[in-house]
Design a protein around this motif. Structure first.
Motif, short mmCIF file in Angstrom:
data_model
loop_
_atom_site.label_atom_id
_atom_site.label_comp_id
_atom_site.label_asym_id
_atom_site.label_seq_id
_atom_site.Cartn_x
_atom_site.Cartn_y
_atom_site.Cartn_z
N LYS A 135 0.87 -4.15 -40.33
CA LYS A 135 0.68 -2.79 -40.11
C LYS A 135 -0.71 -2.47 -39.87
CE LYS A 135 1.02 1.11 -43.46
NZ LYS A 135 -0.43 0.88 -44.15
N ALA A 137 -3.16 -4.17 -38.87
CA ALA A 137 -3.51 -4.93 -37.58
C ALA A 137 -3.36 -3.95 -36.41
CB ALA A 137 -3.11 -6.25 -37.74
N ILE A 138 -2.20 -3.27 -36.54
CA ILE A 138 -1.83 -2.38 -35.57
C ILE A 138 -2.76 -1.19 -35.69
CG2 ILE A 138 -0.03 -0.74 -34.52
CD1 ILE A 138 1.78 -3.33 -34.69
N CYS A 141 -6.14 -1.63 -34.13
CA CYS A 141 -5.98 -1.83 -32.58
C CYS A 141 -6.11 -0.10 -32.09
CB CYS A 141 -4.97 -2.49 -32.06
SG CYS A 141 -5.08 -4.19 -32.40
N GLU A 142 -5.27 0.51 -32.84
CA GLU A 142 -5.29 1.95 -32.45
C GLU A 142 -6.78 2.64 -32.83
OE1 GLU A 142 -0.54 2.93 -33.96
OE2 GLU A 142 -2.05 3.42 -35.01
N GLN A 144 -9.41 1.35 -32.40
CA GLN A 144 -10.72 0.80 -31.51
C GLN A 144 -10.18 1.47 -30.13
OE1 GLN A 144 -13.27 -0.81 -31.12
NE2 GLN A 144 -13.36 -1.71 -29.17
N GLN A 145 -8.89 1.71 -29.84
CA GLN A 145 -8.68 2.41 -28.58
C GLN A 145 -9.01 3.82 -28.68
OE1 GLN A 145 -6.85 0.96 -25.80
NE2 GLN A 145 -7.64 3.00 -24.92
N TYR A 146 -8.91 4.28 -29.77
CA TYR A 146 -9.57 5.77 -30.05
C TYR A 146 -11.20 5.68 -29.53
CZ TYR A 146 -5.36 8.16 -31.68
OH TYR A 146 -4.01 8.77 -31.93
N LEU A 148 -12.59 3.66 -27.98
CA LEU A 148 -12.88 3.70 -26.58
C LEU A 148 -12.63 4.93 -25.90
CD1 LEU A 148 -10.93 0.23 -25.50
CD2 LEU A 148 -13.47 0.61 -25.71
N ASN A 149 -11.61 5.53 -26.22
CA ASN A 149 -11.20 6.70 -25.60
C ASN A 149 -12.44 8.03 -25.65
OD1 ASN A 149 -8.86 5.79 -24.88
ND2 ASN A 149 -7.61 6.97 -26.46
N ASN B 23 0.71 6.60 -30.59
CA ASN B 23 -0.65 7.23 -30.08
C ASN B 23 -1.62 6.15 -30.53
OD1 ASN B 23 -0.13 9.69 -28.78
ND2 ASN B 23 0.76 10.36 -30.79
N PRO B 24 -2.78 6.03 -29.91
CA PRO B 24 -3.13 6.84 -28.49
C PRO B 24 -2.20 6.23 -27.46
CG PRO B 24 -4.88 4.99 -29.12
CD PRO B 24 -3.61 5.05 -30.30
N GLU B 26 -2.87 5.51 -24.54
CA GLU B 26 -3.48 4.54 -23.70
C GLU B 26 -3.18 3.08 -24.10
OE1 GLU B 26 -4.98 6.97 -24.98
OE2 GLU B 26 -5.84 8.16 -23.51
N LEU B 27 -2.82 3.03 -25.65
CA LEU B 27 -2.64 1.68 -26.04
C LEU B 27 -1.14 1.27 -25.81
CD1 LEU B 27 -4.07 -0.58 -27.86
CD2 LEU B 27 -2.80 0.63 -30.01
N TYR B 28 -0.29 2.47 -26.16
CA TYR B 28 1.17 2.06 -26.07
C TYR B 28 2.04 2.19 -24.74
CZ TYR B 28 0.87 1.86 -31.12
OH TYR B 28 0.61 1.60 -32.27
N LEU B 105 -6.21 -4.70 -25.41
CA LEU B 105 -6.22 -4.17 -26.78
C LEU B 105 -4.54 -4.02 -26.76
CD1 LEU B 105 -8.63 -1.29 -27.87
CD2 LEU B 105 -7.58 -3.28 -29.34
N ASP B 108 -3.27 -7.29 -27.60
CA ASP B 108 -3.41 -7.55 -29.13
C ASP B 108 -2.24 -6.95 -29.76
OD1 ASP B 108 -5.80 -9.16 -28.44
OD2 ASP B 108 -7.11 -7.56 -29.04
N THR B 109 -2.03 -5.74 -29.43
CA THR B 109 -0.97 -4.90 -30.11
C THR B 109 0.20 -5.53 -30.04
OG1 THR B 109 -2.27 -2.78 -29.66
CG2 THR B 109 -0.18 -2.45 -30.58
N ILE B 112 0.67 -8.72 -32.27
CA ILE B 112 1.06 -8.36 -33.52
C ILE B 112 2.50 -7.71 -33.59
CG2 ILE B 112 0.29 -6.72 -35.53
CD1 ILE B 112 -2.45 -6.67 -33.85
N GLN B 116 5.58 -8.71 -36.05
CA GLN B 116 6.38 -7.58 -36.87
C GLN B 116 7.97 -7.59 -36.62
OE1 GLN B 116 4.80 -3.60 -35.87
NE2 GLN B 116 4.29 -3.32 -38.13
#
Lengths: 324, 324
Positions: A135, A137-138, A141-142, A144-146, A148-149, B23-24, B26-28, B105, B108-109, B112, B116
């Motif tokens: 949980k 870990a994901i 990643c989220e 880190q993506q924000y 970057l955004n 969200n974000p 871009e990740l999903y 990223l 990576d997700t 994980i 899960q």
């Protein structure tokens, strides 16, 4: 030796005795390299402190604590690829010392190794620890993506920034404490309290990091200040200044943060002057203190005698009063 | 509908019903994008076929099967960054459609998320499935690192190549079959047999892929042949030719494989002519057939009536006789 020191020694000895080598060496040498650097090892320390707080056996908690440390280092290795960062902890990053392909793959391997460590945790709670690690870990990643955004986003709100650092930094502190509580089989309410203690402590920690980056003592901080400004990082300081500044100063800030990344002393000084004009250092320090005090409140709420909580409180205070 | 078809339908329906959005975006979005592409879904199919072979309940095996499929797609997303590949399955890669940071990223997700999924497997064997997935995931990273090393390595041996494709491709087929056997709680010896069946089938599969890349029917194969030659990939065909060729042809091969990557029809034709001169297509086909037959031998060794093994045998034969 204080309890914190003895726990840190335990962690350091345990990690020293682990073997991260293997073949092909290109994959494993970077793992050895980064995990041998040390650092504060704050995450495994918090994990074991929480386990101890709730009367658990800290030896049972070593594998998930080390898993969290490996996971954290995995995030550094991959983040440094994205940031094209040459230095970390005063040493060359994996990305820079080897290359981005090797950093990518050895990072992947570290992420898997982190999960593998959890396998050696008592089966009574290894499933719960696994679930928590997946949980968080994901979420990281989220975050880190924000982050970057935000680099290419013009209107980042203060709330969006706080959500980002919550995901990128704070939740992992919450989760390692929670994992310590899981291993010690603490009750649900206290597990939630220790988690929230970590979240707010993590928020304070990150805001403090942002402050240090601008105002840290270079000799103690170990690197030049103004790095976030040079990298056009939209920190809370920047966003707050943008909120408060006159139209003219706003325009200046926006303009300066559109410059190519890289050190420009004049740019850094101009930005710091604007920060100073709108008192943002004090504003962020105040917010940081609020988070810190809120974190102690969660610790207070834990249903244990105050003296049992002293060690964690002292460690939180040490993090709060640190100067690097 | 054959058993294989009904299992594939089950997998496809199950994956269709999963939500990978969040969200974000871009990740999903990249995760949705690649997992909705389909592909052969060979790994979950093998996993469920093995579970069924040993009398397990295939519904119990869906989460680890899907975990393996997500893991496989994670490797594609990260490999495509390293290869700077624009296309995959006739569609833009995540790396190319978004960018390398997002591919890093979201990959990576996915890694994980794969873990899960295993969390939702029966606790009776979820720990064992986890251990197997961790083990094979690290092996696949090792294989990819060897593959990267070969790009700049002058003297790659045939054995080193076989070891590389074993790690990069074959072990995952072995492991998904083993996981099916674990869920069905097959005995140790049969679990080992089905694992080895997968390894040898995987070796045959990869050698066949190398052959298709040179000699496939463009219309069926779906892409231009000669891609490995254009990319200077040291496949078994290349290494075998290098072993057998005259000094002059050896020098030509080495020279051509030092050219910058990219399509050059003359280069491809010259290399194919040398391959033809030394009959390497037939040599590799022979080796592939040996692996295939060896894989069937492992299947034969499983302590079950022959008719129970027909479905897996037919599926292996389908993979062996495939033309893309």
């Amino acid at each position: 030796m204080t309890k914190v020191e003895s726990i840190q020694e335990l962690i350091n000895k345990y990690i020293d005795n682990q073997h991260f080598d293997g073949n092909p060496s290109e994959l494993y040498e970077p793992i050895e390299y980064i995990l041998r650097q040390g650092g504060k090892r704050m995450r495994p320390t918090l994990c074991l402190l929480a386990c101890d707080l709730f009367g658990g056996n800290i030896d049972d908690c070593l594998t998930p604590a080390v898993a969290a440390e490996i996971f954290h280092n995995f995030t550094l290795v991959h983040d440094d690829i994205m940031d094209q960062a040459p230095l970390r902890r005063g040493m060359e990053t994996v990305y820079h010392k080897w290359n981005s392909d090797i950093a990518l793959l050895s990072g992947d391997t570290m992420l898997i190794k982190a999960f593998q460590y959890v396998l050696n945790t008592n089966k009574l709670y290894s499933h719960q620890v696994f679930a928590e690690l997946c949980k968080v870990a994901i979420e990281v990643c989220e975050g880190q993506q924000y982050d970057l955004n935000f680099e290419t986003q013009d209107n980042v709100s203060l709330d969006a920034y706080l959500k980002m650092i919550r995901l990128k930094t704070a939740v992992l502190l919450g989760s390692v404490l929670k994992i310590g509580a899981i291993v010690a089989q603490a009750n649900e309410k206290d597990t939630e309290n220790i988690y929230n203690f970590g979240i707010d402590l993590g928020m304070a920690f990150q805001l403090q990091d942002d402050i240090f980056d601008c105002y840290g003592d270079v000799k103690v901080f170990g690197k030049m200040t103004g790095g976030d400004i040079a990298d056009n990082k939209k920190t809370y300081l920047y966003l707050k200044a943008l909120e408060l500044a006159s139209e003219e100063d706003k325009a200046t800030l926006r303009e300066l943060f559109k410059m190519p990344k890289g050190r420009d002393e004049k740019k850094i000084q101009t930005v710091l002057n604007i920060y100073s004009k709108y008192d943002v250092k004090n504003i962020v320090t105040k917010l940081m203190t609020e988070y810190y005090e809120q974190s102690l409140q969660h610790l207070d709420n834990i249903d244990l005698p105050a003296e049992r909580k002293e060690t964690l409180k002292t460690y939180a205070e040490y993090l709060y009063k640190r100067n690097k």
